[in-house]
Design a protein around this motif. Sequence first.
Motif, PDB file in Angstrom:
ATOM      1  N   GLN A 128     -60.039  15.096 -55.836  1.00  0.00           N
ATOM      2  CA  GLN A 128     -58.835  15.566 -55.154  1.00  0.00           C
ATOM      3  C   GLN A 128     -57.736  14.504 -55.079  1.00  0.00           C
ATOM      4  O   GLN A 128     -56.563  14.826 -55.023  1.00  0.00           O
ATOM      5  CB  GLN A 128     -59.191  16.035 -53.735  1.00  0.00           C
ATOM      6  CG  GLN A 128     -60.125  17.238 -53.715  1.00  0.00           C
ATOM      7  CD  GLN A 128     -60.733  17.466 -52.348  1.00  0.00           C
ATOM      8  OE1 GLN A 128     -61.709  16.802 -51.977  1.00  0.00           O
ATOM      9  NE2 GLN A 128     -60.175  18.399 -51.589  1.00  0.00           N
TER      10      GLN A 128
ATOM     11  N   ILE B 222     -53.680  16.617 -63.874  1.00  0.00           N
ATOM     12  CA  ILE B 222     -53.000  17.918 -63.811  1.00  0.00           C
ATOM     13  C   ILE B 222     -53.932  19.030 -64.273  1.00  0.00           C
ATOM     14  O   ILE B 222     -54.065  20.067 -63.617  1.00  0.00           O
ATOM     15  CB  ILE B 222     -51.722  17.883 -64.669  1.00  0.00           C
ATOM     16  CG1 ILE B 222     -50.707  16.900 -64.073  1.00  0.00           C
ATOM     17  CG2 ILE B 222     -51.110  19.280 -64.772  1.00  0.00           C
ATOM     18  CD1 ILE B 222     -49.497  16.664 -64.956  1.00  0.00           C
ATOM     19  N   ASP B 223     -54.582  18.799 -65.415  1.00  0.00           N
ATOM     20  CA  ASP B 223     -55.442  19.848 -65.981  1.00  0.00           C
ATOM     21  C   ASP B 223     -56.639  20.155 -65.092  1.00  0.00           C
ATOM     22  O   ASP B 223     -57.150  21.283 -65.098  1.00  0.00           O
ATOM     23  CB  ASP B 223     -55.932  19.419 -67.369  1.00  0.00           C
ATOM     24  CG  ASP B 223     -54.793  19.386 -68.384  1.00  0.00           C
ATOM     25  OD1 ASP B 223     -53.717  19.950 -68.087  1.00  0.00           O
ATOM     26  OD2 ASP B 223     -54.973  18.774 -69.457  1.00  0.00           O
TER      27      ASP B 223
ATOM     28  N   GLY C 199     -56.692  19.871 -61.755  1.00  0.00           N
ATOM     29  CA  GLY C 199     -56.305  20.309 -60.419  1.00  0.00           C
ATOM     30  C   GLY C 199     -56.396  19.246 -59.346  1.00  0.00           C
ATOM     31  O   GLY C 199     -56.620  19.561 -58.170  1.00  0.00           O
TER      32      GLY C 199
ATOM     33  N   GLU D 157     -55.143  16.906 -56.505  1.00  0.00           N
ATOM     34  CA  GLU D 157     -54.056  17.143 -55.554  1.00  0.00           C
ATOM     35  C   GLU D 157     -53.035  16.004 -55.542  1.00  0.00           C
ATOM     36  O   GLU D 157     -51.827  16.250 -55.541  1.00  0.00           O
ATOM     37  CB  GLU D 157     -54.634  17.315 -54.144  1.00  0.00           C
ATOM     38  CG  GLU D 157     -55.558  18.514 -54.001  1.00  0.00           C
ATOM     39  CD  GLU D 157     -56.268  18.526 -52.658  1.00  0.00           C
ATOM     40  OE1 GLU D 157     -55.976  17.632 -51.828  1.00  0.00           O
ATOM     41  OE2 GLU D 157     -57.119  19.411 -52.435  1.00  0.00           O
ATOM     42  N   THR D 158     -53.514  14.758 -55.521  1.00  0.00           N
ATOM     43  CA  THR D 158     -52.626  13.604 -55.359  1.00  0.00           C
ATOM     44  C   THR D 158     -52.976  12.524 -56.376  1.00  0.00           C
ATOM     45  O   THR D 158     -54.156  12.194 -56.553  1.00  0.00           O
ATOM     46  CB  THR D 158     -52.741  13.015 -53.931  1.00  0.00           C
ATOM     47  OG1 THR D 158     -52.470  14.038 -52.977  1.00  0.00           O
ATOM     48  CG2 THR D 158     -51.766  11.864 -53.740  1.00  0.00           C
TER      49      THR D 158
ATOM     50  N   GLN E  83     -44.124  19.777 -63.090  1.00  0.00           N
ATOM     51  CA  GLN E  83     -45.063  20.693 -62.442  1.00  0.00           C
ATOM     52  C   GLN E  83     -45.176  20.376 -60.961  1.00  0.00           C
ATOM     53  O   GLN E  83     -44.700  19.343 -60.493  1.00  0.00           O
ATOM     54  CB  GLN E  83     -46.436  20.611 -63.122  1.00  0.00           C
ATOM     55  CG  GLN E  83     -47.006  19.210 -63.270  1.00  0.00           C
ATOM     56  CD  GLN E  83     -47.624  18.681 -61.994  1.00  0.00           C
ATOM     57  OE1 GLN E  83     -48.472  19.322 -61.392  1.00  0.00           O
ATOM     58  NE2 GLN E  83     -47.199  17.485 -61.560  1.00  0.00           N
ATOM     59  N   ASP E  84     -45.794  21.263 -60.213  1.00  0.00           N
ATOM     60  CA  ASP E  84     -45.924  21.091 -58.759  1.00  0.00           C
ATOM     61  C   ASP E  84     -47.369  21.043 -58.289  1.00  0.00           C
ATOM     62  O   ASP E  84     -47.617  20.805 -57.098  1.00  0.00           O
ATOM     63  CB  ASP E  84     -45.222  22.247 -58.027  1.00  0.00           C
ATOM     64  CG  ASP E  84     -43.737  22.286 -58.334  1.00  0.00           C
ATOM     65  OD1 ASP E  84     -43.139  21.193 -58.428  1.00  0.00           O
ATOM     66  OD2 ASP E  84     -43.197  23.397 -58.485  1.00  0.00           O
ATOM     67  N   ALA E  85     -48.320  21.276 -59.189  1.00  0.00           N
ATOM     68  CA  ALA E  85     -49.715  21.352 -58.749  1.00  0.00           C
ATOM     69  C   ALA E  85     -50.236  20.007 -58.279  1.00  0.00           C
ATOM     70  O   ALA E  85     -50.908  19.908 -57.246  1.00  0.00           O
ATOM     71  CB  ALA E  85     -50.585  21.884 -59.900  1.00  0.00           C
ATOM     72  N   THR E  86     -49.945  18.953 -59.030  1.00  0.00           N
ATOM     73  CA  THR E  86     -50.403  17.604 -58.679  1.00  0.00           C
ATOM     74  C   THR E  86     -49.217  16.794 -58.174  1.00  0.00           C
ATOM     75  O   THR E  86     -48.156  16.756 -58.811  1.00  0.00           O
ATOM     76  CB  THR E  86     -51.032  16.901 -59.892  1.00  0.00           C
ATOM     77  OG1 THR E  86     -52.159  17.657 -60.335  1.00  0.00           O
ATOM     78  CG2 THR E  86     -51.481  15.502 -59.529  1.00  0.00           C
ATOM     79  N   ARG E  87     -49.393  16.179 -57.021  1.00  0.00           N
ATOM     80  CA  ARG E  87     -48.326  15.384 -56.417  1.00  0.00           C
ATOM     81  C   ARG E  87     -48.439  13.941 -56.904  1.00  0.00           C
ATOM     82  O   ARG E  87     -49.446  13.269 -56.676  1.00  0.00           O
ATOM     83  CB  ARG E  87     -48.469  15.445 -54.892  1.00  0.00           C
ATOM     84  CG  ARG E  87     -47.379  14.729 -54.116  1.00  0.00           C
ATOM     85  CD  ARG E  87     -47.450  15.128 -52.647  1.00  0.00           C
ATOM     86  NE  ARG E  87     -48.785  14.917 -52.119  1.00  0.00           N
ATOM     87  CZ  ARG E  87     -49.180  13.784 -51.515  1.00  0.00           C
ATOM     88  NH1 ARG E  87     -48.347  12.786 -51.390  1.00  0.00           N
ATOM     89  NH2 ARG E  87     -50.400  13.673 -51.038  1.00  0.00           N
TER      90      ARG E  87
END
Length: 638
Positions: free
Chosen positions: A329, A366-367, A369, A371-372, A406-410
């Motif tokens: 994560q 990114i691929d 998922g 989070e940070t 993209q916005d999925a991973t900060r």
Amino acid sequence: MALLLRLDSWSLAYELRTWLVLLITVPVSLGIFARLGFYRAVIRYMSQKAMQAILVGVVSSAVALGISGYLLGLPTPVSLPVIYAMLALLAIGGVRVFMRSLYLRSLMRHKTRIVIYGAGAAGSQLVASLRHGCEYAPVGFIDDWRGMHATYVEGLRVYSPVELPRLIRDYGVKRVLLAIPSAPRTRRREILKRLEPLAVPVQTVPAMDDVIAGRARINEIRDVTVEDLLGRDPVPPNQTLLDANIRDKVVLVTGAGGSIGSELCRQVLQQRPRQLLLFEVCEYSLYHIESELLRLAQAAGISVSIKALLGSVQQRQRLDVVLGTFGVQTIYHAAAYKHVPMVEHNTLEGIRNNVFGTLETAQAAIDCGVETFVLVSSDKAVRPTNVMGTTKRLAELTCQALADRQDATRFCMVRFGNVLGSSGSVVPLFRRQIKEGGPITVTHPDITRYFMTIPEAAQLVIQAGAMGRGGEVFVLDMGEPVKISELAAHMVRLSGLEVQNAETPEGDIEIVYTGLRPGEKLYEELLIDDDVTDTDHPRIMSARETYWEWAKLEDYLQRLHAAISSGRHDLIRNLLLEAPAAYHPEGPIVDLVWLEHEFAPFALNQVIPLPEPRAEPEPETKDESVGFVRPAASSVKW
């Protein structure tokens, strides 16, 4: 003796009742002293407890004398037991104290005479410990508080700091020990600045945090640390920020065996993640940090699953498997080649690891998922004059472009300067050179650097990572820059030696200037421009800096990767100059392989020139090793 002093006569000594009183008092007294454990005390190690036993035993003996005399009708005055107690205390305790003082005085001849700075609890404990050792003999205390001056602590006089030069001269003091573990660093710095001209070694006891945490004992004597010289007090961390990306999450640290990576692992462990994954390419470093973390977890009673994973950040397949299998994560990306001359001499590997290793890790995040994603960057990324700094800026640009895409991973980046005690740090080098008698090597008399302790840097990285919304570059407040030559001089003087220069040719340690190394700057910066805002943390600033969009950056990275694959250092330099990194090299290419081929024309002739970028449409191939599409021409080798 009590009868003689009280009555000035031996008359009662001839009475039977007097001897009966003695026959009762002596066995009772012996029993009391034995019960108190007095006869088991070793005289040379007599403590306050032994003195209490003497007092209790003497009073009990005097009471036994008074009661037995009264019961037997001995005509003695009431003051006789009091006089008896005073004489017994002098004889029983005084003889032992005298013998102990003779023993301690005999040891003084073979010990190094020292003065203890700080007459508090730590100083008192230190004296009691040193007196039984065989190295140091305390001769007095120094304390800043006027109320302590001219008083005695542990039998030693407390002096004002202004009297320290006289003590060194009159008592032959060879060393000063700082016993102020709870003093803030700013205060310790002031004291060290005052002690520096005295030309005696200065050492210290551990900080109170280390004592409370069980990492050290109060009587452990250590060299003065550079943290004391810099004198910057850490800001208490914000626990909410520390917990945000870690508590009950699966956290992965790349470069876990490095200086910053290992400290990040320690800090992450304290916040109790669900799982802590250590990702490292060096087997020994990985084994070392895993063993340390397991010990720390056991000692602190922390139940955290710790996994040691071998792998390179350049291997996309390995990254995908690890991130997907464990459901990572949060990623702290600390894996990088950071030694400036080393990267300058090995340009290709530096770019592969720092730029494309970051790209692979970021795309895998990114691929899968994640989070940070927090990138550990460097102040050398600001207007770099070397390849290493440029690669760190390219790594920042990569994260900024991916955050915008993209916005999925900060994504966020944390930029800071040198950390004390890291691999390649000047501090251990200077300490070793001083121990060997010099000279100390400094590259330039005017070179300056920012410094921060590794624990503080790691804490701030974690807190900054929790503040990011996506794409920010966080800059840590490093304090004032430090002149390296002055730092070296401070370390020499606090070791009790003198710097050898034109003013003091009879000095002990010479500072030699060797010249700037390839790619080295005189000073470092933390900000590219002035567009910076404060955050909720007083030592973390946020900067929004220019970057390329992903489409433009992707094309650039493809051309850079092709140049690396072909070994074209001249083309690589041009590409580095093209990037928005403000790269300004101050010397020629010094890659060791390139230099070797530069003097071997037959080898250079075998380099196959690359086609101009985007001259003609070319078939594209998916290169699984780098994780993005690149032209087939990038497979050309030399």
